[in-house]
Each structure stands twice: as C-alpha cells, then as structure tokens.
Scaffold this active site. Structure first.
Site, PDB file in Angstrom:
ATOM      1  N   LYS A 122       0.870  -1.175   0.000  1.00 41.23           N
ATOM      2  CA  LYS A 122       0.000   0.000   0.000  1.00 41.23           C
ATOM      3  C   LYS A 122       0.908   1.226   0.000  1.00 41.23           C
ATOM      4  O   LYS A 122       1.483   1.587   1.021  1.00 41.23           O
ATOM      5  CB  LYS A 122      -0.923   0.015   1.214  1.00 41.23           C
ATOM      6  CG  LYS A 122      -1.912   1.179   1.209  1.00 41.23           C
ATOM      7  CD  LYS A 122      -2.840   1.123   2.417  1.00 41.23           C
ATOM      8  CE  LYS A 122      -3.846   2.265   2.368  1.00 41.23           C
ATOM      9  NZ  LYS A 122      -3.204   3.587   2.462  1.00 41.23           N
ATOM     10  N   CYS A 424      35.149  20.903  26.272  1.00 44.41           N
ATOM     11  CA  CYS A 424      36.378  21.422  26.880  1.00 44.41           C
ATOM     12  C   CYS A 424      36.488  22.939  26.834  1.00 44.41           C
ATOM     13  O   CYS A 424      37.424  23.506  27.399  1.00 44.41           O
ATOM     14  CB  CYS A 424      37.600  20.795  26.210  1.00 44.41           C
ATOM     15  SG  CYS A 424      37.855  21.346  24.503  1.00 44.41           S
TER      16      CYS A 424
END
Length: 700
Positions: A122, A424
């Site tokens: 479908k 960092c």
C-alpha cells in the site's frame, strides 16, 4: 513478526465529544488530501476514525453527515472533473485477527471461500486517474472526494513511470499512486530550500504540494505506480469486456505490458496466494522489507484476485468489499522538539541531538532524534518548541524530517548554537558542515581511549571508562601509546589497583600489542572509517608502512573508498603519524596476518595491485557475505566484528546489507528483514552451524 498496532480506538463518551471528533477528523482529512500535511499523524487519525466508527455503531441514528466513515478519503477536497467510475477508499484492518474476520465476512457475502488473493504494497502517495486516448496521455485527475477530482494535467511529463504514450494505441484509464521516492524527496527538499522555501515534512507532503503546483520556478520529479486499469467511454468493446473479466493479477500484467510502472519491478511485487494464512505470511514478508524500500508504504493491500469474486462482493459507498488495507504501524509521528543537546564524539565532532516529547513509533518510545549538523538545522528552519515530523523505520536511528510549520503558535524559540566546545571550552572549527572541536581527539581523550580498548578494537580486558578516567586524571596517559608504556609500580600506586588487577591489565595490554593491523587501525579512530573499512584498508596494504606511504590515488583502490573520502583518510593518517610511531616503538603490531602488500604501480602509470588477493583460495573466496540474527553453536561467542573478520580471513567480503550481489546470508536466531530479503532475491542462506562447518579450518 510484524508488531500489532499500538493505538487503540479513541474513546468518545457522548454526542458532544462525537461532534468534536468528526470536526477534527474532517479538518485533518481536508488538510491531508489538499496539501499532504495534517495536524494529525497517521496513527492519531486512525485512532480517531476508529473511535468515531465505534460510537456510530452504538448510535446509528445520530451519525453526522460530515463523518469520515461514510466518505471517500475521509472527506477530501472536491474537484470539478467527474470520475467515470468512483475512486473509492479502502477499509482497514490492523491485525491477523481482524483480517480473519474480514475474510470470513467476504466469504459469507459471496457464498464461497476466496481461493485467490492478490497481495501487494500500500503505497504512501496520492491516488490519481490517468486517461489515455488512443494511447496518448491526455488528462491526469486526483481522486478528490471519489466522485470528482482536480485536473492536474500540468504535471504530465514530470512523473516517472507514467508514460506519455502507451505501447498500444488503446483508450483506457490507468489508476495508481503518485509519490516521491526517498531520493526524490531529498532532492526536492534541496531544491525547495535553495529557492527560499521551507522543507517538506515528508515524501507524501512533498508529492501533494508538487503535483498541485502550477506556477513554481522549479520542477522536481515524482514516481507513479499503477494499481488499476479500466475502460473509458470510447474504449474498444472487446478490450472493455476483457478488462472486466481479467483477474486482478493479469490486469496488472496488462498494464505493465502497456509500459505503465507497477510494483512488479520492486522488492515487494504483488503476488497471488490461495489462503488467508498465506496472505498473513506475505504481509509479514513485506513488513520486514519496509525499512529498506526506496519508497514509503503504510500497509499492504489485499484484493480478491478473480473478477467473479469482485463482482459478487460489490462495493459500498466508501470502499470496495473485495479489498482491504492491512495497515502497518506508522514510521512517522508528529511530536514536539523540546531541546537540542550538543555532544562531542571521539574525533571531536560536535553533533546536535534533538530531545523530543516522547512518542511511540513501531512499538518503541522515541525521546531523541538525530539532527545531523548545524547547517542541517538551519536548512530545515527548526525552532525549539516546534511540532516536528519524526521518522523511524526498522533499526534506523530516528531522525527529524522537518517542522510542521502550520502548527506553529509564535512561541517557538531559535536554536542557539554553541560558541565554544561544550566538552572542553576550546574554539570550534566551523569550516565544514560538521563542526569540530579545535582540540580534535584530545578533547575527548577518555572516550577515544575507551573506544580503542573495546572488544571490537584492541580488546583490552579490564580497561573500561572508569579505569581510563583514573589513568588520565593521574597524568599517566595522554594518548593511546601511553597505555603500552605503563609500568607495574605506576599501576600499583593507583587506588583500587591491587597486584591481581595490575597483572591482569598488563597481560591484557601485552595481548593487545599482538592484535592485527586492522584492529589497530580501527582503534586509532580514523575519521571516515570504521571496523569494516579498517579491515579493507589493512588487508589491501598489509602493513602500516604501506598505508602511510599511500597517496589519495592509491587509497582509492581500496573497495569502498571513493574520490571524496580518500584525501581525508590520507590526511588523517598523516596527522596520526607521531602517535603511530610511538605505538610501533612500544611494540604494537603493524602488520595484517595473511595479507600481501600491493605491487608498486607499473612504470607506465598502471595501477598497482596485490600480488595475491587476500584470502584467495579460502572457502569464501570471492563471496559477499551478510550476517544477521544471533549466532549459535561454535559461533555463539563471536561478536559481529569477529564474524566479519572471520569472513574476510576466509577470502570473502563482509557486508551489512542484502542485495542481488550477495552470495551468502548467515541467518541466526531472530533473523528478520535481511533473511526475508535474501529469500525474496533467491540468495543462499546458511545457519550458524552450517557456516561453522564451511569455515571450520579457520575457527580456533
């Protein structure tokens, strides 16, 4: 097995709630069929429609005229071109049990059992009728409300699979679906964004908008799949009679013979089966292949194949009684984007991840989805608080397709991009689409080392993330090579490191030095490579010296490395040179067992080649092998990476996907879509035990 639907019918408690539900459904259907977008996703609409139907079954005298249960396409926008034969919708079932009830009802209606069912995909597109006069395409009409549709003949010539001229000069109407394949959808969004538009939310939305657009500065292709063939006024009487009597399967063969694109050429062609049990089995086969299809499906259509059965069953005002849609769980849902997280990968790549309001897709609760990179966020115009279309199929990582712009309230906020590395605090390299911390690997040293120590890389037992953090914080390890320089007294000085733990870790590090080059290369985390590519590079070049000496042209000779990837791999290897030197000095192996270095390029410029392809003469020589499911027996303890290494030592090539070029699929317990696809393509299958016999000489 396919999963059962997870959305039950909406509960409607009284007439007021029923009226509101009908209004909501009508509004959603009109938006969906008019422009391809809707305030409700497929599951939500199905749930609402089933609730409406349940309430109407108990209150048949109070059914409202706008109810979607009595309308084709739930009340789609009307057109002004009448259909010669109504274009009806399909009723739905959601489970094997509901399908069994439907087949029993059909048998009672026609007073006999149906012995031939046609079963096919479908397609998730827009239904259209294409009218041909003497073989020439003259008109293209949408389904509309089923009795009349909109003339979209301006789109003729932009739809692949819908020929302008048939193979025979016949007068007929071809019915089918217009959709966008995955590739066409991606291309359409690229073009739309370049022209200043918002990206389409999904392929159906894109196809609907494109099909109706008459004055657009650009065109994008779509694809047609035929599912019906019928006579028109003016059709030759003999042909009209034949079309009435043909089984549905032969009707589609006739359409294909005229040059119309059908499902026949796909991985999920329509097939004819004889029993309801065989129908359910075919439904499961198609569902297993769904995630790998190049186009969207939202279910499977089951039809009575014989014309006599179809005539006897007839049709209702909304749907034929001889066909049903077996719906699959939705792979797309609408939810809200709550937040964007920024994560740093082991190579320093800064990747955004969307935090979602939890939503269930295919039985799994989805709370996160990939956003790819900052440029992708900008292209899609995403904002915090947006309602977004989220896609997930099979085992694919959920992704955010696009914002649902018409649901915006004005309270949505811009997504703020980081100005420094969230890990960092260093500068960010924004020169490429994928942003990267300027510190690269050093930003994510712990993650990089833990990755390198993993089972599929250097397999350093006892070196998990906690131990790596301890070593880094103690200042003992600043890169991968430092691990192999650790001394016993250094480890004994650490907290929770006794003599046994220390000796075990040192022994594991000693074993890691002997790992093959492919694992060392993988442990280095070269950008653009992974386990499989590291094995290919190592087996092609055989030694680290040959890898380091390779230029981009030589690197392209490795299977899977193209023009774009080769320079980045070469540059990455060059960047890693100091670390590689330190690893070699520490005694880490830099050769691939059983591999032969490539011969130098000939003096006339011909490509170099291996003197003997790795694994030549092995039991899998020249074979492309896919492993799926859980391994058992002698293979039970092997990781997937170790299985792939075994395949390549035996002369084969491991692969993660099944295609017509696959030689063998090793299917263990729980094998799903890959096994189904192998059966569909006629690829040889082997159990883990059979495969173990095949490579017995290589199993230690």
């Amino acid at each position: 097995m396919i999963r059962a639907m997870t959305t039950p019918a909406a509960v409607i408690v009284d007439a007021t709630a029923y009226a509101q539900a009908v209004e909501d459904a009508a509004h959603a259907a009109a938006a969906y069929y008019a422009g391809g977008s809707s305030p409700l996703d497929d599951d939500a609409y199905d749930r609402l429609a089933r609730g409406i139907a349940a309430w109407e079954a108990e209150h048949p005298d109070e059914v409202l005229p706008d109810s979607p249960t009595g309308k084709v396409a739930g009340g789609a926008a009307e057109g002004d071109v009448p259909h010669t034969v109504p274009m009806l919708s399909l009723d739905n079932v959601f489970s094997p049990e509901e399908f069994t009830v439907w087949t029993a009802s059909l048998a009672r209606r026609i007073d006999r059992e149906v012995t031939r069912f046609s079963v096919g995909p479908k397609l998730d597109g827009l239904a259209v009728a294409a009218r041909y006069r003497e073989g020439r395409l003259t008109r293209l009409i949408t389904r509309g409300d089923g009795t009349a549709g909109e003339d979209v003949s301006h789109a003729i010539g932009t739809v692949e699979g819908l020929p302008g001229t048939l193979a025979e000069p016949v007068t007929v109407e071809v019915r089918g679906e217009i959709l966008m394949t995955t590739a066409q959808f991606e291309h359409a969004n690229e073009v739309r964004i370049r022209h200043g538009g918002q990206p389409f939310a999904n392929p159906r939305n894109a196809a609907a908008g494109t099909l109706r657009a008459k004055e657009r500065a650009y065109t994008v292709p779509m694809t047609f799949f035929g599912y019906g063939l019928l006579a028109l006024p003016g059709t030759d009487a003999a042909l009209a009679g034949r079309l009435e009597e043909l089984p549905y399967s032969e009707l589609m063969e006739t359409a294909a013979g005229l040059g119309v694109h059908t499902s026949a050429g796909t991985a999920v062609p329509d097939v004819v089966v004889g029993t309801p049990e065989q129908v359910v089995a075919r439904v499961q086969e198609i569902a297993a292949l769904r995630a790998e299809l190049p186009f969207g499906i939202d279910g499977i259509v089951v039809k009575a194949d014989l014309a006599a059965d179809r005539r006897a069953a007839g049709s209702g005002s909304r749907a034929p009684r001889w066909a049903i849609a077996y719906k699959l769980p939705a792979v797309e849902k609408i939810t809200r984007l709550l937040e964007v997280e920024w994560n740093v990968g082991r190579t320093g790549i800064i990747a955004p991840r969307g935090v979602l309001e939890p939503v269930v897709i295919e039985g799994s609760t989805i709370t996160y989805a990939t956003l790819h990179n900052p440029a992708d966020i900008t292209r899609r115009g995403l904002r915090l608080g947006d309602h977004v279309m989220v896609h997930r199929a099979g085992d694919v990582i959920p992704r955010i397709e696009a914002p649902v712009a018409h649901l915006r309230t004005g309270e949505e906020q811009p997504i703020v991009f980081p100005e420094a590395c969230p890990r960092c605090g260093s500068d960010i390299d924004t020169s490429e689409e994928r942003w990267r911390c300027a510190q690269g690997r050093n930003c994510h040293l712990v993650a990089s080392l833990a990755y390198a120590a993993g089972r599929d890389q250097l397999d350093i037992e006892g070196l998990g993330t906690t131990r790596v953090v301890q070593l880094v914080e103690a200042g003992l390890v600043a890169d991968l090579a430092d691990l192999f320089l650790l001394r016993r007294e250094q480890l004994l000085a650490l907290e929770r490191m006794g003599e046994t733990s220390t000796d075990n870790l040192l022994a594991a590090l000693a074993r890691a030095k002997e790992q093959p080059l492919s694992r060392v290369l993988c442990a280095l985390g070269v950008r653009g490579t992974g386990r499989s590519m590291s094995r290919r590079i190592a087996r092609y070049f055989a030694t680290m010296d040959h890898i380091r000496a390779a230029d981009a042209e030589a690197m392209q000779r490795v299977d899977g490395i193209g023009v774009e990837k080769a320079p980045s791999v070469v540059a990455e290897i060059a960047e890693l040179a100091p670390l590689i030197d330190r690893l070699a000095a520490a005694g880490v192996n830099m050769t691939e067992p059983g591999a032969t270095p490539p011969r130098p390029a000939d003096t006339d410029g011909a490509d170099g080649a291996t003197a003997e392809a790795p694994g030549d003469g092995g039991p899998l020589a020249g074979m492309k092998v896919v492993v799926t499911g859980a391994m058992t027996g002698n293979l039970e303890r092997l990781s997937r990476n170790e299985m792939n290494e075994l395949i390549e030592r035996a002369g084969g090539r491991s692969s993660s996907s099944v295609s017509k070029n696959t030689s063998l699929v090793v299917a263990g317990e729980g094998a799903g879509s890959k096994r189904a696809k192998a059966e569909q393509l006629g690829v040889r299958l082997a159990t883990p035990e059979e495969f173990a016999v095949l490579v017995a000489g290589l199993l230690s």
